[in-house]
Scaffold this motif. Structure first.
Motif, mmCIF file in Angstrom:
data_model
loop_
_atom_site.group_PDB
_atom_site.id
_atom_site.type_symbol
_atom_site.label_atom_id
_atom_site.label_comp_id
_atom_site.label_asym_id
_atom_site.label_seq_id
_atom_site.Cartn_x
_atom_site.Cartn_y
_atom_site.Cartn_z
ATOM 1 N N SER A 1 7.712 20.420 -1.298
ATOM 2 C CA SER A 1 8.087 21.815 -1.518
ATOM 3 C C SER A 1 9.125 21.919 -2.633
ATOM 4 N N GLU A 2 9.452 23.151 -2.973
ATOM 5 C CA GLU A 2 10.464 23.380 -4.004
ATOM 6 C C GLU A 2 11.882 23.203 -3.467
ATOM 7 N N ASP A 3 12.022 23.080 -2.159
ATOM 8 C CA ASP A 3 13.343 22.925 -1.549
ATOM 9 C C ASP A 3 13.738 21.466 -1.346
ATOM 10 N N ALA A 4 13.000 20.548 -1.945
ATOM 11 C CA ALA A 4 13.298 19.125 -1.775
ATOM 12 C C ALA A 4 14.686 18.799 -2.321
ATOM 13 N N PRO A 5 15.445 17.933 -1.632
ATOM 14 C CA PRO A 5 16.786 17.562 -2.114
ATOM 15 C C PRO A 5 16.757 16.929 -3.498
ATOM 16 N N PHE A 6 15.702 16.190 -3.797
ATOM 17 C CA PHE A 6 15.513 15.597 -5.118
ATOM 18 C C PHE A 6 14.014 15.445 -5.347
ATOM 19 N N HIS A 7 13.631 15.283 -6.593
ATOM 20 C CA HIS A 7 12.210 15.255 -6.938
ATOM 21 C C HIS A 7 11.630 13.861 -6.692
ATOM 22 N N PHE A 8 10.937 13.736 -5.591
ATOM 23 C CA PHE A 8 10.234 12.497 -5.265
ATOM 24 C C PHE A 8 9.144 12.863 -4.258
ATOM 25 N N PRO A 9 7.989 13.346 -4.728
ATOM 26 C CA PRO A 9 6.942 13.820 -3.816
ATOM 27 C C PRO A 9 6.484 12.767 -2.812
ATOM 28 N N GLY A 10 6.556 11.508 -3.201
ATOM 29 C CA GLY A 10 6.087 10.452 -2.310
ATOM 30 C C GLY A 10 7.178 9.813 -1.478
ATOM 31 N N PHE A 11 8.292 10.511 -1.293
ATOM 32 C CA PHE A 11 9.418 9.915 -0.569
ATOM 33 C C PHE A 11 9.052 9.591 0.878
ATOM 34 N N SER A 12 8.289 10.462 1.531
ATOM 35 C CA SER A 12 7.906 10.197 2.923
ATOM 36 C C SER A 12 7.021 8.957 3.016
ATOM 37 N N ILE A 13 6.156 8.754 2.024
ATOM 38 C CA ILE A 13 5.306 7.558 2.009
ATOM 39 C C ILE A 13 6.165 6.314 1.788
ATOM 40 N N LEU A 14 7.200 6.451 0.957
ATOM 41 C CA LEU A 14 8.128 5.337 0.751
ATOM 42 C C LEU A 14 8.839 4.976 2.055
ATOM 43 N N CYS A 15 9.221 5.993 2.820
ATOM 44 C CA CYS A 15 9.863 5.743 4.116
ATOM 45 C C CYS A 15 8.908 5.027 5.069
ATOM 46 N N ILE A 16 7.627 5.368 4.985
ATOM 47 C CA ILE A 16 6.630 4.670 5.795
ATOM 48 C C ILE A 16 6.585 3.189 5.420
ATOM 49 N N GLY A 17 6.715 2.907 4.127
ATOM 50 C CA GLY A 17 6.781 1.517 3.687
ATOM 51 C C GLY A 17 7.987 0.797 4.258
ATOM 52 N N PHE A 18 9.131 1.487 4.343
ATOM 53 C CA PHE A 18 10.332 0.881 4.920
ATOM 54 C C PHE A 18 10.146 0.592 6.414
ATOM 55 N N ASP B 1 0.832 -1.205 0.000
ATOM 56 C CA ASP B 1 0.000 0.000 0.000
ATOM 57 C C ASP B 1 0.867 1.256 0.000
ATOM 58 N N ALA B 2 1.875 1.297 0.868
ATOM 59 C CA ALA B 2 2.746 2.474 0.954
ATOM 60 C C ALA B 2 3.563 2.659 -0.319
ATOM 61 N N SER C 1 5.503 14.285 9.134
ATOM 62 C CA SER C 1 4.888 15.528 8.642
ATOM 63 C C SER C 1 5.926 16.490 8.062
ATOM 64 N N PRO C 2 7.026 16.785 8.778
ATOM 65 C CA PRO C 2 8.051 17.648 8.168
ATOM 66 C C PRO C 2 8.681 17.028 6.927
ATOM 67 N N LEU C 3 8.843 15.702 6.935
ATOM 68 C CA LEU C 3 9.434 15.037 5.773
ATOM 69 C C LEU C 3 8.524 15.160 4.557
ATOM 70 N N THR C 4 7.227 15.011 4.770
ATOM 71 C CA THR C 4 6.268 15.165 3.673
ATOM 72 C C THR C 4 6.275 16.594 3.145
ATOM 73 N N ALA C 5 6.267 17.553 4.063
ATOM 74 C CA ALA C 5 6.283 18.960 3.649
ATOM 75 C C ALA C 5 7.545 19.292 2.859
ATOM 76 N N LEU C 6 8.669 18.733 3.273
ATOM 77 C CA LEU C 6 9.928 19.011 2.586
ATOM 78 C C LEU C 6 9.905 18.514 1.145
ATOM 79 N N PHE C 7 9.459 17.282 0.932
ATOM 80 C CA PHE C 7 9.521 16.705 -0.409
ATOM 81 C C PHE C 7 8.359 17.139 -1.301
#
Length: 372
Positions: A325-342, A251-252, A317-323
């Motif tokens: 935003s335009e200040d994300a280290p790299f373009h992956f809007p769902g990175f925080s959700i991926l971390c939830i999967g991990f 799911d994540a 929440s901060p991780l989701t907001a970061l990715f």
């Protein structure tokens, strides 16, 4: 955990009546003063009885259901709660705001009256249950390897040392606690970030969220009320737990790479598996303790879950907001959700290492284990 030394029904009635009070406030008025009074009372009652109703209900069921039937029983209990969630969500769609609070307060009072009239106090007799983990007295003596008499119920509030001893005394219980922590950490992170993520990615509105919640509730209700009672007698709860965690991982992962607004709706199919996790965890924990410690065991698991739910928004929440935003280290809007999967994957690997408790007949406590 107070259910270990007091009547479970008495504590459940007390917790339910306490939690009903704040609903009445908004049912009476929704002005600013009443709104703040609601939140003050809600905060105070949450400090006392948040999660205790579910915890005591699980302990009550454990008192009255044999070990081999507990997974199904806990699943049905969760399914009924999910069905109530679906009905409440549907009612909120059709009722006015003022009427919603009035109906909620009325239903809560009816539930309290029902418990007071129809439910009887549970008095565990120890049949078909494992022996207690924690010693309740040192004057017991053994004959032929068995307890000569039943251990008395604890008469004092469990200390931190008792809880630590509870976690140390059974490897399986400790593993269940670890799984509960990481699974709740992932669930709390998903709840804290998924709406923000869907709104930013696919412009979801409150109606989209409501539809999604209804689909999740219906899928979970069908799984817990229909499939779990059929599967539990034939599939070990450890395997059901692992399957549910695998569903959470899938799911994540799909959420993290969602490419269209229909993907979140498609992932609701995984709810059929995800909802198996809490009943299986509760059943495994229940089988690791004796009849006088059901409230303590369920309270310990609930406390771990609450702690994970507190810290998960601070992380995700901060991780989701970061990715997003335009200040994300790299373009992956769902990175925080991926971390939830991990994080869910950690819980899955721990669940694979779990082994079911030995047969009840082999749970005999020696004199040394009681006196030492």
């Amino acid at each position: 955990m107070a259910a270990t030394f007091n009547g479970r029904l008495f504590l459940k009635n007390t917790a339910y009546l306490t939690s009903t009070g704040f609903k009445v406030i908004l049912a009476y008025s929704r002005t600013t003063n009443f709104f703040y009074a609601y939140y003050v009372l809600r905060t105070l009652t949450a400090m006392i009885c948040e999660g205790s109703i579910n915890c005591l209900a699980l302990a009550y069921v454990a008192d009255n259901v044999l070990e081999r039937q507990r997974t199904s029983a806990f699943g049905i209990l969760s399914g009924i709660a999910t069905a109530a969630f679906v009905c409440g969500t549907l009612a909120a769609r059709f009722l006015s705001t003022a009427l919603t609070f009035q109906v909620a307060a009325l239903v809560s009072m009816l539930a309290a009256v029902y418990m007071r009239i129809f439910l009887e106090e549970s008095l565990p007799n120890g049949e078909n249950l494992t022996q207690p983990i924690l010693k309740s007295g040192q004057d017991d003596h053994c004959q032929d390897g068995d307890l000569s008499r039943k251990a008395p119920v604890l008469k004092k509030i469990p200390s931190i040392q008792d809880i630590i001893g509870l976690l140390k005394s059974r490897v399986t219980f400790s593993q269940a606690a670890v799984v509960a922590f990481f699974n709740s950490l992932a669930e709390g992170g998903m709840q804290a970030s998924i709406m923000y993520y869907l709104k930013a990615r696919f412009h979801f509105s409150k109606n989209h969220y409501a539809d999604l919640m209804l689909l999740l509730g219906i899928a979970g209700m069908a799984s817990q009320l229909v499939f779990m009672p059929l599967l539990a007698p034939h599939v070990a709860e450890e395997k059901l737990l692992a399957i549910g965690l695998l569903g959470g991982i899938a799911d994540a992962l799909l959420y993290s790479v969602a490419w269209s607004n229909w993907v979140p709706y498609a992932t609701t199919i995984f709810a059929v598996f995800i909802v198996c996790v809490p009943p299986c965890l509760r059943s495994i924990a229940s089988k690791q303790v004796g009849p006088t410690e059901q409230g303590k065991a369920q309270g310990c698991i609930s406390g771990i879950i609450s702690f994970a739910n507190i810290i998960s928004p601070l992380i995700f929440s901060p991780l989701t907001a970061l990715f997003l935003s335009e200040d994300a280290p790299f373009h992956f809007p769902g990175f925080s959700i991926l971390c939830i999967g991990f994080v869910t994957m950690i819980a899955f690997f721990q669940s694979v290492l779990m082994r079911g408790p030995p047969p009840v007949s082999s749970h005999k406590i020696s004199c040394n284990s009681l006196v030492a």
